[in-house]
Design a protein around this motif. Structure first.
Motif, PDB file in Angstrom:
ATOM      1  N   VAL A  28      25.811  22.486 -15.075  1.00 10.43           N
ATOM      2  CA  VAL A  28      24.858  23.373 -14.658  1.00 10.43           C
ATOM      3  C   VAL A  28      25.634  24.617 -14.135  1.00 10.43           C
ATOM      4  CG1 VAL A  28      22.480  24.054 -13.611  1.00 10.43           C
ATOM      5  CG2 VAL A  28      22.832  21.809 -14.907  1.00 10.43           C
ATOM      6  N   ALA A  29      26.195  24.462 -13.106  1.00 14.69           N
ATOM      7  CA  ALA A  29      26.891  25.722 -12.396  1.00 14.69           C
ATOM      8  C   ALA A  29      28.034  26.440 -13.318  1.00 14.69           C
ATOM      9  CB  ALA A  29      27.840  25.046 -11.215  1.00 14.69           C
ATOM     10  N   THR A  30      28.449  25.619 -14.048  1.00 17.31           N
ATOM     11  CA  THR A  30      29.473  26.376 -14.961  1.00 17.31           C
ATOM     12  C   THR A  30      28.579  27.261 -16.087  1.00 17.31           C
ATOM     13  OG1 THR A  30      30.986  24.507 -14.862  1.00 17.31           O
ATOM     14  CG2 THR A  30      31.297  26.141 -16.552  1.00 17.31           C
ATOM     15  N   VAL A  31      27.631  26.706 -16.462  1.00 16.33           N
ATOM     16  CA  VAL A  31      26.934  27.288 -17.720  1.00 16.33           C
ATOM     17  C   VAL A  31      26.195  28.405 -16.994  1.00 16.33           C
ATOM     18  CG1 VAL A  31      24.704  27.001 -19.056  1.00 16.33           C
ATOM     19  CG2 VAL A  31      26.539  25.308 -19.188  1.00 16.33           C
ATOM     20  N   THR A  32      25.703  28.345 -15.798  1.00 13.06           N
ATOM     21  CA  THR A  32      24.821  29.334 -14.992  1.00 13.06           C
ATOM     22  C   THR A  32      25.974  30.521 -14.975  1.00 13.06           C
ATOM     23  OG1 THR A  32      23.730  27.859 -13.864  1.00 13.06           O
ATOM     24  CG2 THR A  32      23.669  30.362 -12.999  1.00 13.06           C
ATOM     25  N   ALA A  33      27.261  30.456 -14.385  1.00 13.51           N
ATOM     26  CA  ALA A  33      28.188  31.360 -14.387  1.00 13.51           C
ATOM     27  C   ALA A  33      28.505  32.033 -15.566  1.00 13.51           C
ATOM     28  CB  ALA A  33      29.501  30.812 -13.778  1.00 13.51           C
ATOM     29  N   GLU A  34      28.664  31.302 -16.807  1.00 14.30           N
ATOM     30  CA  GLU A  34      28.916  31.824 -17.957  1.00 14.30           C
ATOM     31  C   GLU A  34      27.740  32.709 -18.447  1.00 14.30           C
ATOM     32  OE1 GLU A  34      31.644  28.150 -19.507  1.00 14.30           O
ATOM     33  OE2 GLU A  34      29.773  28.163 -19.858  1.00 14.30           O
ATOM     34  N   LEU A  35      26.754  32.387 -18.357  1.00 16.59           N
ATOM     35  CA  LEU A  35      25.359  33.088 -18.888  1.00 16.59           C
ATOM     36  C   LEU A  35      25.338  34.618 -17.881  1.00 16.59           C
ATOM     37  CD1 LEU A  35      22.849  30.282 -19.382  1.00 16.59           C
ATOM     38  CD2 LEU A  35      23.803  31.656 -21.037  1.00 16.59           C
ATOM     39  N   THR A  36      25.670  34.213 -16.432  1.00 20.86           N
ATOM     40  CA  THR A  36      25.818  35.413 -15.689  1.00 20.86           C
ATOM     41  C   THR A  36      26.733  36.458 -16.207  1.00 20.86           C
ATOM     42  OG1 THR A  36      25.069  34.143 -13.890  1.00 20.86           O
ATOM     43  CG2 THR A  36      26.198  36.270 -13.418  1.00 20.86           C
ATOM     44  N   CYS A  37      27.960  35.878 -16.812  1.00 17.22           N
ATOM     45  CA  CYS A  37      28.734  37.082 -17.175  1.00 17.22           C
ATOM     46  C   CYS A  37      28.140  37.583 -18.457  1.00 17.22           C
ATOM     47  CB  CYS A  37      30.037  36.265 -17.358  1.00 17.22           C
ATOM     48  SG  CYS A  37      31.202  35.600 -15.948  1.00 17.22           S
ATOM     49  N   ASP A  38      27.618  36.722 -19.270  1.00 13.45           N
ATOM     50  CA  ASP A  38      27.236  36.969 -20.631  1.00 13.45           C
ATOM     51  C   ASP A  38      26.110  38.247 -20.377  1.00 13.45           C
ATOM     52  OD1 ASP A  38      26.970  36.281 -23.896  1.00 13.45           O
ATOM     53  OD2 ASP A  38      25.000  36.562 -22.841  1.00 13.45           O
ATOM     54  N   GLY A  39      25.403  37.903 -19.579  1.00  9.80           N
ATOM     55  CA  GLY A  39      24.109  38.886 -19.299  1.00  9.80           C
ATOM     56  C   GLY A  39      24.414  40.283 -18.833  1.00  9.80           C
ATOM     57  N   GLY A  40      25.678  40.376 -18.167  1.00 10.63           N
ATOM     58  CA  GLY A  40      26.123  41.644 -17.649  1.00 10.63           C
ATOM     59  C   GLY A  40      26.852  42.465 -18.472  1.00 10.63           C
ATOM     60  N   VAL A  41      26.899  42.290 -19.925  1.00 10.46           N
ATOM     61  CA  VAL A  41      27.427  42.739 -20.617  1.00 10.46           C
ATOM     62  C   VAL A  41      27.075  44.230 -20.927  1.00 10.46           C
ATOM     63  CG1 VAL A  41      28.390  42.838 -23.298  1.00 10.46           C
ATOM     64  CG2 VAL A  41      28.722  40.944 -21.933  1.00 10.46           C
ATOM     65  N   TYR A  42      25.725  44.431 -21.360  1.00 11.54           N
ATOM     66  CA  TYR A  42      25.101  45.832 -21.786  1.00 11.54           C
ATOM     67  C   TYR A  42      24.501  46.265 -20.645  1.00 11.54           C
ATOM     68  CZ  TYR A  42      25.353  43.299 -26.242  1.00 11.54           C
ATOM     69  OH  TYR A  42      26.350  42.674 -27.617  1.00 11.54           O
ATOM     70  N   ASP A  43      24.473  47.681 -20.761  1.00 13.94           N
ATOM     71  CA  ASP A  43      23.773  48.513 -19.604  1.00 13.94           C
ATOM     72  C   ASP A  43      22.173  48.836 -19.823  1.00 13.94           C
ATOM     73  OD1 ASP A  43      23.678  50.112 -17.265  1.00 13.94           O
ATOM     74  OD2 ASP A  43      24.234  51.978 -18.513  1.00 13.94           O
ATOM     75  N   ILE A  44      21.583  47.438 -19.764  1.00 20.84           N
ATOM     76  CA  ILE A  44      20.227  47.532 -20.009  1.00 20.84           C
ATOM     77  C   ILE A  44      19.409  46.400 -19.050  1.00 20.84           C
ATOM     78  CG2 ILE A  44      20.222  48.328 -22.305  1.00 20.84           C
ATOM     79  CD1 ILE A  44      19.672  45.072 -23.029  1.00 20.84           C
ATOM     80  N   LYS A  45      18.290  46.802 -18.601  1.00 20.33           N
ATOM     81  CA  LYS A  45      17.561  45.626 -17.783  1.00 20.33           C
ATOM     82  C   LYS A  45      17.355  44.379 -18.300  1.00 20.33           C
ATOM     83  CE  LYS A  45      17.529  48.721 -14.340  1.00 20.33           C
ATOM     84  NZ  LYS A  45      18.147  48.482 -12.995  1.00 20.33           N
ATOM     85  N   ASN A  46      17.654  43.250 -17.840  1.00 19.00           N
ATOM     86  CA  ASN A  46      17.550  42.048 -18.497  1.00 19.00           C
ATOM     87  C   ASN A  46      17.334  41.011 -17.600  1.00 19.00           C
ATOM     88  OD1 ASN A  46      20.122  40.190 -18.676  1.00 19.00           O
ATOM     89  ND2 ASN A  46      20.731  42.409 -18.810  1.00 19.00           N
ATOM     90  N   LYS A  58      19.692  46.240  -9.660  1.00 24.20           N
ATOM     91  CA  LYS A  58      20.757  45.687 -10.430  1.00 24.20           C
ATOM     92  C   LYS A  58      20.292  45.557 -12.143  1.00 24.20           C
ATOM     93  CE  LYS A  58      21.959  41.500 -10.164  1.00 24.20           C
ATOM     94  NZ  LYS A  58      22.199  40.105  -9.534  1.00 24.20           N
ATOM     95  N   ASN A  59      21.091  45.343 -13.062  1.00 23.67           N
ATOM     96  CA  ASN A  59      20.444  45.425 -14.444  1.00 23.67           C
ATOM     97  C   ASN A  59      20.234  43.726 -14.872  1.00 23.67           C
ATOM     98  OD1 ASN A  59      20.498  48.037 -15.156  1.00 23.67           O
ATOM     99  ND2 ASN A  59      22.393  47.909 -15.985  1.00 23.67           N
ATOM    100  N   ASN A  60      21.207  42.984 -14.211  1.00 29.09           N
ATOM    101  CA  ASN A  60      21.155  41.798 -14.670  1.00 29.09           C
ATOM    102  C   ASN A  60      20.566  40.584 -13.726  1.00 29.09           C
ATOM    103  OD1 ASN A  60      22.041  39.360 -16.348  1.00 29.09           O
ATOM    104  ND2 ASN A  60      23.931  39.266 -15.607  1.00 29.09           N
ATOM    105  N   VAL A  61      19.374  40.039 -13.964  1.00 25.45           N
ATOM    106  CA  VAL A  61      18.998  39.144 -13.043  1.00 25.45           C
ATOM    107  C   VAL A  61      18.702  37.985 -13.601  1.00 25.45           C
ATOM    108  CG1 VAL A  61      16.631  38.538 -11.812  1.00 25.45           C
ATOM    109  CG2 VAL A  61      17.371  41.004 -12.134  1.00 25.45           C
ATOM    110  N   VAL A  62      19.300  36.650 -12.813  1.00 30.08           N
ATOM    111  CA  VAL A  62      19.589  35.372 -13.267  1.00 30.08           C
ATOM    112  C   VAL A  62      18.679  34.414 -12.365  1.00 30.08           C
ATOM    113  CG1 VAL A  62      21.128  33.721 -13.781  1.00 30.08           C
ATOM    114  CG2 VAL A  62      21.894  35.920 -14.240  1.00 30.08           C
ATOM    115  N   ILE A  63      17.649  33.600 -13.054  1.00 28.24           N
ATOM    116  CA  ILE A  63      17.204  32.761 -12.441  1.00 28.24           C
ATOM    117  C   ILE A  63      17.340  31.396 -12.909  1.00 28.24           C
ATOM    118  CG2 ILE A  63      14.682  32.185 -11.685  1.00 28.24           C
ATOM    119  CD1 ILE A  63      14.112  35.260 -12.195  1.00 28.24           C
TER     120      ILE A  63
END
Length: 414
Positions: free
Chosen positions: A170-188, A243-248
């Motif tokens: 879970v920790a690893t996947v959360t970190a990977e998805l955090t990196c993935d979500g920050g790719v684009y300059d849009i709110k997500n 910030k653009n990328n919010v992870v929950i």
């Protein structure tokens, strides 16, 4: 007490990436004591239906030391429950004695001298009922529980085998998805749904993403804290202004103050223990809510059974402790202990040190260990440093897979 010559071992409940490490510990230790080792196929239910395997033969232990050791190593690293599992609730001994007489008859036919049962809350209920029936009827057969559950909600142990590996995933996947979500300059907004019906231990592990990628989840939503959707939306909106990328990271068991779940619980069947048989949809619901109300890109990602079978992310600490508890279960039965569960007692988090103790299984069965308030932030939207200190030793070390042609190898199905 009669000399123990034959032991019976079973696995029950949801599988994990470490449950077979406990089984390997049981078999290795029992074999070293020249015991006959029988395995329940599909837990106590399969045992009653006559499905039992000779594990010395199944693992080809008598062929050569090298073959035996290789099969022990493969079993340790194989995900899921090698013996198969079940969710089967035993009746109370005083309400249905004939049921237990059937169990006793099967045990006598096979010459069973001790029973080890590997599982979580419901499996400890089985262990408790069997041991109480045997004690009340003068049957001289030790019954010992060996803990496992990715939910980490079992009393009587600091943590449970299976949790450390699932938490690492879970920790690893959360970190990977955090990196993935920050790719684009849009709110997500990304909602990551972890397992946990009543306790949020596995969800809390998502906070360890901060150790991996430098950015911890913005919010961690636990079932221990009732959720107000309006407050959550306001918190997300405020964070999106920064910030653009919010992870929950959100637990499948998150509920409102009135106890209602965010998904439609009325459409989901329950198992024999009264638990919801499938509990998911929380992340998808919240993603749709955020998209509709905040007008931003939003997605819900359900980790589902991946978190309990992801042996590629297994924690070495988890596997080591799981195997050690399997060994301790055999030792406890040889020492004439019964109606107990072997559990982990933490002596120190840094340096990490533990010892194994036995606890009365009656103190464990049908109870749920929740995250203590000291590990939850005051606003209820995240975890504290105390939680991180608790979690870090359990996920810190990885174990290299056994490879064949460059791919991980598992033990062939039984």
């Amino acid at each position: 007490m009669r000399k123990i010559k034959t032991i019976l071992v079973g696995q029950s409940g949801g599988p994990t990436a470490a449950i077979n490490a406990s089984l390997a510990g049981v078999i290795r230790t029992a074999y070293s004591h020249n015991l006959r080792i029988l395995g329940m196929r599909n837990g106590i239910q399969g045992f009653l239906e006559g499905r039992v395997a000779d594990l010395t033969q199944a693992l080809n232990l008598a062929s050569s030391p090298n073959t035996a050791e290789q099969n022990f190593r493969l079993l340790r690293k194989t995900p899921s429950s090698w013996l198969g599992s079940c969710r089967f609730k035993l009746p109370k001994p005083d309400e249905n004695p004939s049921f237990y007489q059937r169990i006793t008859m099967r045990m006598n036919e096979l010459g069973i001298d001790a029973i080890l049962y590997i599982g979580g809350n419901d499996s400890m209920d089985t262990t408790d009922k069997l041991s109480r029936y045997f004690a009340n009827t003068g049957i001289d057969v030790p019954v010992v529980g060996i803990p496992k559950t990715i939910d980490n909600d079992l009393e009587g142990t600091d943590h449970t085998p299976g949790f450390g590996s699932a938490a690492r995933f879970v920790a690893t996947v959360t970190a990977e998805l955090t990196c993935d979500g920050g790719v684009y300059d849009i709110k997500n907004v990304t909602f990551i749904e972890a397992m946990g019906r009543e306790a949020g231990w596995l969800t809390a592990a998502g906070a360890l993403a901060g150790d991996i990628c430098g950015t911890a989840p913005d919010f961690v939503l636990l079932p221990e804290v009732p959720l107000d959707e309006e407050v959550l939306l306001a918190r997300i909106k405020a964070r999106l202004a920064e910030k653009n990328n919010v992870v929950i990271v959100v637990s499948e068991g998150v509920h409102r103050a009135d106890g209602s779940f965010l998904f439609d619980a009325g459409s989901i069947a329950t198992d024999t223990f009264g638990h919801l048989a499938a509990q998911s949809g929380t992340a998808a619901y919240l993603a749709q809510l955020a998209k509709a109300r905040l007008g931003v890109k939003s997605r819900g990602i359900e980790l589902n059974t991946l978190q309990r079978c992801a042996s590629h992310a297994a924690s070495k600490v988890d596997l080591d402790e799981a195997e050690a508890l399997g060994t301790a279960g055999v030792v406890a039965s040889l020492q004439e202990e019964t109606g107990v569960m072997v559990g982990i007692h933490r002596l120190s988090s840094k340096p990490y040190a533990t010892e194994i103790r036995t606890v009365p299984v009656a103190n464990v069965a049908n109870k749920v260990k929740l995250i203590p308030a000291i590990m939850i932030s005051d606003d209820g939207f995240n975890v504290t440093d105390e939680a991180l200190r608790y979690l870090r030793p359990l996920v810190a070390a990885a174990e290299e897979p056994i490879l064949g042609d460059g791919l991980p190898r598992f033990l062939d199905a039984l």
